[in-house]
Motif scaffolding. Structure first.
Motif, PDB file in Angstrom:
ATOM      1  N   GLY A 138      35.286  50.406  57.818  1.00  0.00           N
ATOM      2  CA  GLY A 138      35.777  51.582  57.109  1.00  0.00           C
ATOM      3  C   GLY A 138      35.167  51.686  55.725  1.00  0.00           C
ATOM      4  N   GLN A 139      35.563  52.723  55.034  1.00  0.00           N
ATOM      5  CA  GLN A 139      35.053  52.980  53.699  1.00  0.00           C
ATOM      6  C   GLN A 139      36.150  52.726  52.671  1.00  0.00           C
ATOM      7  OE1 GLN A 139      31.804  54.042  52.919  1.00  0.00           O
ATOM      8  NE2 GLN A 139      31.439  53.512  55.044  1.00  0.00           N
ATOM      9  N   GLU A 140      35.801  52.003  51.617  1.00  0.00           N
ATOM     10  CA  GLU A 140      36.764  51.738  50.553  1.00  0.00           C
ATOM     11  C   GLU A 140      36.511  52.689  49.395  1.00  0.00           C
ATOM     12  OE1 GLU A 140      38.853  48.415  50.051  1.00  0.00           O
ATOM     13  OE2 GLU A 140      38.421  48.118  47.942  1.00  0.00           O
ATOM     14  N   TYR A 141      37.588  53.284  48.909  1.00  0.00           N
ATOM     15  CA  TYR A 141      37.556  54.195  47.779  1.00  0.00           C
ATOM     16  C   TYR A 141      38.441  53.613  46.681  1.00  0.00           C
ATOM     17  CZ  TYR A 141      35.906  57.602  51.271  1.00  0.00           C
ATOM     18  OH  TYR A 141      35.213  58.251  52.254  1.00  0.00           O
ATOM     19  N   LYS A 142      38.023  53.772  45.439  1.00  0.00           N
ATOM     20  CA  LYS A 142      38.783  53.277  44.287  1.00  0.00           C
ATOM     21  C   LYS A 142      39.457  54.444  43.574  1.00  0.00           C
ATOM     22  CE  LYS A 142      37.621  48.930  44.535  1.00  0.00           C
ATOM     23  NZ  LYS A 142      38.575  47.937  44.919  1.00  0.00           N
ATOM     24  N   GLU A 144      48.861  50.798  41.944  1.00  0.00           N
ATOM     25  CA  GLU A 144      49.500  49.927  40.952  1.00  0.00           C
ATOM     26  C   GLU A 144      49.583  50.653  39.612  1.00  0.00           C
ATOM     27  OE1 GLU A 144      48.556  45.608  38.933  1.00  0.00           O
ATOM     28  OE2 GLU A 144      47.897  45.974  40.989  1.00  0.00           O
ATOM     29  N   ILE A 145      50.790  50.650  39.049  1.00  0.00           N
ATOM     30  CA  ILE A 145      51.057  51.324  37.782  1.00  0.00           C
ATOM     31  C   ILE A 145      51.395  50.287  36.722  1.00  0.00           C
ATOM     32  CG2 ILE A 145      52.690  52.843  36.591  1.00  0.00           C
ATOM     33  CD1 ILE A 145      53.111  54.179  39.394  1.00  0.00           C
ATOM     34  N   ILE A 176      46.957  53.902  35.909  1.00  0.00           N
ATOM     35  CA  ILE A 176      47.196  53.708  37.338  1.00  0.00           C
ATOM     36  C   ILE A 176      45.885  53.268  37.973  1.00  0.00           C
ATOM     37  CG2 ILE A 176      46.844  56.183  37.692  1.00  0.00           C
ATOM     38  CD1 ILE A 176      48.752  56.068  40.036  1.00  0.00           C
ATOM     39  N   LYS A 177      45.977  52.344  38.910  1.00  0.00           N
ATOM     40  CA  LYS A 177      44.783  51.919  39.637  1.00  0.00           C
ATOM     41  C   LYS A 177      45.147  51.703  41.100  1.00  0.00           C
ATOM     42  CE  LYS A 177      45.242  47.060  38.294  1.00  0.00           C
ATOM     43  NZ  LYS A 177      44.584  45.914  37.686  1.00  0.00           N
ATOM     44  N   GLY A 178      44.137  51.589  41.931  1.00  0.00           N
ATOM     45  CA  GLY A 178      44.416  51.378  43.341  1.00  0.00           C
ATOM     46  C   GLY A 178      43.180  51.541  44.193  1.00  0.00           C
TER      47      GLY A 178
END
Length: 192
Positions: free
Chosen positions: A27-31, A74-75, A57-59
């Protein structure tokens, strides 16, 4: 010299094919892109309605075809900002941010996208939301927009603070009380 170049070319072709095959199968990972993402919390009090915006915020999200293999958001708890220092201080106290630095949603199992139209999908993600050290399994519903290099998730979720063992904040010696129910609205963007 030509023989060496052909060998190098074959090695390069095998390397490229291996990488493409690995990417397709995993699959493809997106940030998550913080600057183009919005997450706000809405609530009430005995004085007025209020809104808190999340600044940090990140994830990441991993998608293979129409299957979301993983999703994590993640906040940073102390990046919740209302525009009023007193309210922020009460929020951090209620969330015990000295001990619990982050709020995290993580989807442990894969979820399928339901196509609505070209590039637009619906997704129901069952996952674990952890706030102030308490984890609850919840369901989030997302509107998903997908193109080659970008994924956007949009939705909202309403729940009670007490579901996560959080006492709704009070101010002015308890004369102003925050309502227990809050609504989280999110519009987050992920890039490759």
């Amino acid at each position: 010299m030509l023989v060496i170049n052909n060998k190098i070319a074959k090695v390069l072709i095998l390397f490229i094919v291996f990488n493409l095959t690995t990417r397709i199968s995993w699959g493809q990972e997106y940030k998550l892109v913080n600057i183009s993402s919005e997450l706000s919390i809405f609530g009430t009090s005995t004085l007025h309605d209020w809104e808190i915006k999340v600044e940090n915020i990140k994830g990441s999200i991993n998608i293979e075809s129409l299957i979301v293999n993983s999703l994590k958001i993640e906040i940073e708890a102390e990046s919740l900002k209302s525009g009023h220092k007193g309210m922020d201080k009460n929020t951090y106290k209620a969330l015990e941010t000295d001990t619990y630095k982050t709020i995290v949603f993580q989807m442990p199992n894969s979820s399928e996208l339901s196509e609505q139209s070209e590039g637009k999908y619906l997704m129901e993600a069952k996952g674990d939301l952890t706030i102030s050290g308490t984890t609850k399994n919840i369901t989030l519903k997302f509107n998903v927009e997908r193109n080659n290099d970008q994924i956007k998730l949009k939705g909202e979720k309403t729940f009670n603070m007490t579901d996560f063992n959080i006492d709704p904040p009070k101010a002015l010696m308890g004369t102003i009380k925050t309502g227990n129910e809050i609504t989280v609205k999110y519009h987050v963007t992920f890039n490759k």
